[in-house]
Scaffold this motif. Structure first.
Motif, PDB file in Angstrom:
ATOM      1  N   SER A 296       0.819  -1.202   0.000  1.00  0.00           N
ATOM      2  CA  SER A 296       0.000   0.000   0.000  1.00  0.00           C
ATOM      3  C   SER A 296       0.851   1.249   0.000  1.00  0.00           C
ATOM      4  O   SER A 296       0.456   2.286  -0.522  1.00  0.00           O
ATOM      5  N   GLY A 297       2.060   1.157   0.576  1.00  0.00           N
ATOM      6  CA  GLY A 297       2.956   2.298   0.563  1.00  0.00           C
ATOM      7  C   GLY A 297       3.369   2.688  -0.847  1.00  0.00           C
ATOM      8  O   GLY A 297       3.576   3.855  -1.157  1.00  0.00           O
ATOM      9  N   PHE A 298       3.536   1.656  -1.730  1.00  0.00           N
ATOM     10  CA  PHE A 298       3.868   1.964  -3.106  1.00  0.00           C
ATOM     11  C   PHE A 298       2.736   2.718  -3.805  1.00  0.00           C
ATOM     12  O   PHE A 298       2.964   3.551  -4.647  1.00  0.00           O
ATOM     13  N   GLN A 299       1.501   2.377  -3.468  1.00  0.00           N
ATOM     14  CA  GLN A 299       0.360   2.976  -4.127  1.00  0.00           C
ATOM     15  C   GLN A 299      -0.055   4.291  -3.486  1.00  0.00           C
ATOM     16  O   GLN A 299      -0.985   4.930  -3.949  1.00  0.00           O
ATOM     17  N   GLY A 300       0.634   4.721  -2.418  1.00  0.00           N
ATOM     18  CA  GLY A 300       0.229   5.923  -1.711  1.00  0.00           C
ATOM     19  C   GLY A 300       0.973   7.153  -2.145  1.00  0.00           C
ATOM     20  O   GLY A 300       1.196   8.050  -1.348  1.00  0.00           O
ATOM     21  N   GLY A 301       1.356   7.199  -3.412  1.00  0.00           N
ATOM     22  CA  GLY A 301       2.163   8.314  -3.877  1.00  0.00           C
ATOM     23  C   GLY A 301       1.443   9.640  -3.808  1.00  0.00           C
ATOM     24  O   GLY A 301       2.061  10.684  -3.650  1.00  0.00           O
ATOM     25  N   MET A 302       0.100   9.645  -3.930  1.00  0.00           N
ATOM     26  CA  MET A 302      -0.617  10.909  -3.927  1.00  0.00           C
ATOM     27  C   MET A 302      -0.546  11.600  -2.585  1.00  0.00           C
ATOM     28  O   MET A 302      -0.712  12.806  -2.495  1.00  0.00           O
ATOM     29  N   THR A 303      -0.289  10.841  -1.529  1.00  0.00           N
ATOM     30  CA  THR A 303      -0.272  11.447  -0.199  1.00  0.00           C
ATOM     31  C   THR A 303       0.932  12.324   0.010  1.00  0.00           C
ATOM     32  O   THR A 303       0.925  13.194   0.868  1.00  0.00           O
ATOM     33  N   ASN A 304       2.019  12.083  -0.754  1.00  0.00           N
ATOM     34  CA  ASN A 304       3.193  12.920  -0.566  1.00  0.00           C
ATOM     35  C   ASN A 304       3.440  13.834  -1.756  1.00  0.00           C
ATOM     36  O   ASN A 304       4.510  14.384  -1.911  1.00  0.00           O
ATOM     37  N   GLY A 305       2.427  13.967  -2.596  1.00  0.00           N
ATOM     38  CA  GLY A 305       2.560  14.901  -3.697  1.00  0.00           C
ATOM     39  C   GLY A 305       3.427  14.424  -4.821  1.00  0.00           C
ATOM     40  O   GLY A 305       3.763  15.201  -5.719  1.00  0.00           O
ATOM     41  N   GLY A 306       3.796  13.149  -4.834  1.00  0.00           N
ATOM     42  CA  GLY A 306       4.631  12.640  -5.902  1.00  0.00           C
ATOM     43  C   GLY A 306       3.822  12.415  -7.171  1.00  0.00           C
ATOM     44  O   GLY A 306       2.598  12.367  -7.178  1.00  0.00           O
ATOM     45  N   THR A 307       4.529  12.251  -8.278  1.00  0.00           N
ATOM     46  CA  THR A 307       3.881  11.989  -9.560  1.00  0.00           C
ATOM     47  C   THR A 307       3.737  10.489  -9.750  1.00  0.00           C
ATOM     48  O   THR A 307       4.709   9.749  -9.644  1.00  0.00           O
ATOM     49  N   ILE A 308       2.515  10.040 -10.024  1.00  0.00           N
ATOM     50  CA  ILE A 308       2.250   8.623 -10.185  1.00  0.00           C
ATOM     51  C   ILE A 308       2.543   8.201 -11.610  1.00  0.00           C
ATOM     52  O   ILE A 308       2.068   8.804 -12.568  1.00  0.00           O
ATOM     53  N   GLY A 309       3.362   7.147 -11.762  1.00  0.00           N
ATOM     54  CA  GLY A 309       3.673   6.635 -13.085  1.00  0.00           C
ATOM     55  C   GLY A 309       2.661   5.594 -13.515  1.00  0.00           C
ATOM     56  O   GLY A 309       1.730   5.249 -12.779  1.00  0.00           O
ATOM     57  N   PRO A 310       2.820   5.008 -14.719  1.00  0.00           N
ATOM     58  CA  PRO A 310       1.881   3.996 -15.216  1.00  0.00           C
ATOM     59  C   PRO A 310       1.881   2.726 -14.394  1.00  0.00           C
ATOM     60  O   PRO A 310       0.931   1.948 -14.449  1.00  0.00           O
ATOM     61  N   ASN A 311       2.934   2.494 -13.631  1.00  0.00           N
ATOM     62  CA  ASN A 311       2.964   1.311 -12.783  1.00  0.00           C
ATOM     63  C   ASN A 311       2.487   1.597 -11.366  1.00  0.00           C
ATOM     64  O   ASN A 311       2.613   0.747 -10.485  1.00  0.00           O
ATOM     65  N   GLY A 312       1.963   2.768 -11.119  1.00  0.00           N
ATOM     66  CA  GLY A 312       1.426   3.081  -9.802  1.00  0.00           C
ATOM     67  C   GLY A 312       2.448   3.512  -8.802  1.00  0.00           C
ATOM     68  O   GLY A 312       2.150   3.627  -7.617  1.00  0.00           O
ATOM     69  N   LEU A 313       3.696   3.775  -9.223  1.00  0.00           N
ATOM     70  CA  LEU A 313       4.765   4.161  -8.310  1.00  0.00           C
ATOM     71  C   LEU A 313       5.165   5.608  -8.549  1.00  0.00           C
ATOM     72  O   LEU A 313       5.087   6.111  -9.681  1.00  0.00           O
ATOM     73  N   THR A 314       5.589   6.260  -7.508  1.00  0.00           N
ATOM     74  CA  THR A 314       6.200   7.570  -7.680  1.00  0.00           C
ATOM     75  C   THR A 314       7.605   7.395  -8.246  1.00  0.00           C
ATOM     76  O   THR A 314       8.164   6.290  -8.254  1.00  0.00           O
ATOM     77  N   ARG A 315       8.193   8.477  -8.698  1.00  0.00           N
ATOM     78  CA  ARG A 315       9.530   8.417  -9.269  1.00  0.00           C
ATOM     79  C   ARG A 315      10.548   7.952  -8.242  1.00  0.00           C
ATOM     80  O   ARG A 315      11.423   7.129  -8.539  1.00  0.00           O
ATOM     81  N   LYS A 316      10.430   8.434  -7.019  1.00  0.00           N
ATOM     82  CA  LYS A 316      11.373   8.033  -5.970  1.00  0.00           C
ATOM     83  C   LYS A 316      11.226   6.554  -5.641  1.00  0.00           C
ATOM     84  O   LYS A 316      12.207   5.851  -5.413  1.00  0.00           O
ATOM     85  N   GLN A 317       9.966   6.084  -5.605  1.00  0.00           N
ATOM     86  CA  GLN A 317       9.754   4.670  -5.295  1.00  0.00           C
ATOM     87  C   GLN A 317      10.294   3.777  -6.406  1.00  0.00           C
ATOM     88  O   GLN A 317      10.848   2.704  -6.154  1.00  0.00           O
ATOM     89  N   GLU A 318      10.122   4.210  -7.643  1.00  0.00           N
ATOM     90  CA  GLU A 318      10.649   3.430  -8.759  1.00  0.00           C
ATOM     91  C   GLU A 318      12.174   3.377  -8.720  1.00  0.00           C
ATOM     92  O   GLU A 318      12.790   2.335  -8.972  1.00  0.00           O
ATOM     93  N   LEU A 319      12.804   4.493  -8.385  1.00  0.00           N
ATOM     94  CA  LEU A 319      14.264   4.513  -8.270  1.00  0.00           C
ATOM     95  C   LEU A 319      14.743   3.607  -7.146  1.00  0.00           C
ATOM     96  O   LEU A 319      15.790   2.964  -7.257  1.00  0.00           O
ATOM     97  N   MET A 320      13.943   3.550  -6.061  1.00  0.00           N
ATOM     98  CA  MET A 320      14.327   2.682  -4.963  1.00  0.00           C
ATOM     99  C   MET A 320      14.305   1.213  -5.390  1.00  0.00           C
ATOM    100  O   MET A 320      15.204   0.437  -5.041  1.00  0.00           O
ATOM    101  N   VAL A 321      13.294   0.835  -6.158  1.00  0.00           N
ATOM    102  CA  VAL A 321      13.212  -0.547  -6.627  1.00  0.00           C
ATOM    103  C   VAL A 321      14.390  -0.873  -7.531  1.00  0.00           C
ATOM    104  O   VAL A 321      15.017  -1.931  -7.414  1.00  0.00           O
ATOM    105  N   ARG A 322      14.706   0.041  -8.452  1.00  0.00           N
ATOM    106  CA  ARG A 322      15.819  -0.217  -9.358  1.00  0.00           C
ATOM    107  C   ARG A 322      17.155  -0.240  -8.608  1.00  0.00           C
ATOM    108  O   ARG A 322      18.054  -1.001  -8.944  1.00  0.00           O
ATOM    109  N   SER A 323      17.279   0.581  -7.590  1.00  0.00           N
ATOM    110  CA  SER A 323      18.536   0.596  -6.827  1.00  0.00           C
ATOM    111  C   SER A 323      18.724  -0.681  -6.033  1.00  0.00           C
ATOM    112  O   SER A 323      19.853  -1.043  -5.684  1.00  0.00           O
ATOM    113  N   ALA A 324      17.621  -1.393  -5.733  1.00  0.00           N
ATOM    114  CA  ALA A 324      17.729  -2.650  -4.988  1.00  0.00           C
ATOM    115  C   ALA A 324      18.496  -3.692  -5.794  1.00  0.00           C
ATOM    116  O   ALA A 324      19.298  -4.454  -5.252  1.00  0.00           O
ATOM    117  N   ILE A 325      18.243  -3.745  -7.105  1.00  0.00           N
ATOM    118  CA  ILE A 325      18.972  -4.684  -7.963  1.00  0.00           C
ATOM    119  C   ILE A 325      20.457  -4.327  -7.997  1.00  0.00           C
ATOM    120  O   ILE A 325      21.333  -5.193  -7.907  1.00  0.00           O
TER     121      ILE A 325
END
Length: 473
Positions: A296-325
């Motif tokens: 649910s934290g991934f889908q809660g991007g609107m609460t922090n004013g982030g921009t929601i991408g087509p996968n339902g993630l904010t830009r910061k959240q998407e970068l975090m996922v990619r940085s995990a790899i």
């Protein structure tokens, strides 16, 4: 001069490092006082220890050359000489190649973790620390028990040697020898009086210091390997969560579930925090480890004013996922380099250790055939045999664990749900399987691999050489 660093691997090995410094090893770094009088005192102590260790070993070699008159006496003293050769060579080896050990100790001083995997990393690091300290306590206890047993056996035996009469080869004479823990030649009369007392204290000090020098360096090797194994376990554990995380990059609705359930504890650790509530942000580790059990934290991007991408993630959240790899790959590369540095530090010492142990065990097996009852001779022979086998086994069992853990990384990568991941994740798994086809190993100067197969090889060589000695006899 390097200051004391209580974090990283140095902090985990701090008890072992302090004991090495207290016993006179040439470990001049990691002190609170970086120079001046403190450094001069440490240098003086190391030089004093070096002189005392080598002088006593020289007296032991002189006894082998000057005071042994028959094959049995020569075999017994040769075993003792080879037994303490481990200590002398390892002490010298560490002094000459201390830079390699410093490099290995400093390899993990900087904290290198990812917010999503900090809990797993901390748990496996704590497990490694517990295993290291338990091993140090066990080996330390064995060292003290060995010294006490040596002293006990000294006073149980008769201070008389039967030697061939130099005037008549068909007769033997009884020669009184000092009742000391180690048979050695001295330029003074050590059979009685104050000289005997001082010689006994000297030998007691030398016996403890020599065993401590060898065992503490062996413990450090095992600690390095244990740390590497726990890091590999950490990487295996986070592979499945990593695949499920990567699936969110290609899907609007990510996978849900207890991704970070500890392998043994069963507790759930969520992936993303409170979505920016209470002034938090997506990279705040306090928010990442909340009590929620889904994405649910991934889908809660609107609460922090982030921009929601087509996968339902904010830009910061998407970068975090990619940085995990990227984190996984960099951490595995770090483990590979760390294991390589272990081999650079210990390679030649391991080769000398195994060669010396093979010869010592062969002579001990030959001496064991002369045991005729429960006496001091039998106790000494069995004690030498068990101790020497234990020294070889402790290397091999930990080296074998490293091979098994590194081999199982590829199995873990293939077993995770890589087919549900993103295209990046599928490529990542292919790279992991390719890189992990060859197991991580520690070699003895490129001549052998430290594993249980090596232990079996040493044991087989001992049996072969023993049969040759029996036939020659």
């Amino acid at each position: 001069m390097q200051k004391v660093k209580m974090h990283g691997l140095v902090g985990d090995l701090w008890p072992n490092i302090r004991l090495m410094q207290l016993t006179g090893h040439w470990l001049l770094e990691y002190h609170e006082d970086s120079g001046g009088m403190g450094r001069l005192l440490r240098l003086a102590y190391c030089w004093l220890t070096t002189v005392l260790v080598f002088v006593q070993y020289g007296f032991l070699v002189c006894f082998l050359l000057l005071e042994t008159y028959n094959a049995d006496e020569m075999a017994a003293v040769t075993i003792t000489t080879l037994f303490f050769l481990h200590s002398v060579t390892k002490f010298t080896f560490f002094a000459l190649r201390s830079s390699y050990f410093y490099r290995t100790l400093g390899a993990w001083n900087q904290v290198n973790s990812h917010p999503l995997f900090a809990e797993s990393n901390a748990r496996h690091r704590a497990t490694a620390l517990s295993r290291m300290r338990k091993l140090l306590m066990i080996i330390g206890g064995i060292t003290i028990a060995g010294v006490l047993s040596w002293i006990t056996v000294t006073f149980l035996g008769e201070p008389v040697w039967e030697k061939t009469d130099p005037d008549n080869e068909n007769e033997t004479i009884s020669v009184e020898v000092p009742q000391l823990p180690i048979y050695a030649w001295y330029p003074w009369d050590a059979r009685s009086g104050m000289t005997y007392f001082m010689t006994f204290i000297y030998q007691l000090y030398w016996l403890f210091i020599s065993l401590a020098h060898s065992n503490l360096l062996d413990v450090m090797f095992c600690c390095f390997v244990i740390f590497s194994c726990e890091q590999l376990k950490h990487l295996k554990e986070i592979l499945q969560p990593l695949m499920e995380l990567s699936a969110t990059l290609d899907s609007v609705v990510p996978h849900s579930g207890d991704l970070f359930r500890a392998g043994s504890g069963g507790s759930t650790v969520a992936l993303i925090g409170n979505g920016g509530k209470d002034g938090g942000n997506d990279f705040d580790i306090r928010g990442i480890y909340s009590d929620q059990r889904d994405f649910s934290g991934f889908q809660g991007g609107m609460t922090n004013g982030g921009t929601i991408g087509p996968n339902g993630l904010t830009r910061k959240q998407e970068l975090m996922v990619r940085s995990a790899i990227k984190y996984w790959v960099e951490r595995h590369k770090h483990v590979v380099k760390f294991v390589s540095s272990i081999g650079d530090a210990y390679g030649s010492a391991l080769l000398l250790h195994m060669l010396t142990s093979t010869v010592t065990l062969t002579l001990l097996a030959y001496q064991a055939t002369k045991v005729s009852g429960v006496d001091v001779y039998a106790a000494s022979t069995i004690g030498y045999l068990v101790y020497t086998l234990g020294q070889v086994f402790v290397f091999c069992i930990h080296g074998n664990e490293l091979i098994e853990e590194s081999s199982s990384v590829m199995e873990a990568a293939y077993s995770c749900h890589w087919y549900d991941g993103s295209e990046e994740a599928k490529t990542f798994v292919q790279i992991v399987c390719q890189q992990c086809q060859k197991s991580l190993t520690v070699s003895g100067a490129k001549f052998f691999t430290v594993s249980l197969d090596l232990f079996a090889s040493v044991f087989g060589a001992v049996v072969t050489y023993f049969m040759v000695l029996v036939q020659l006899n």
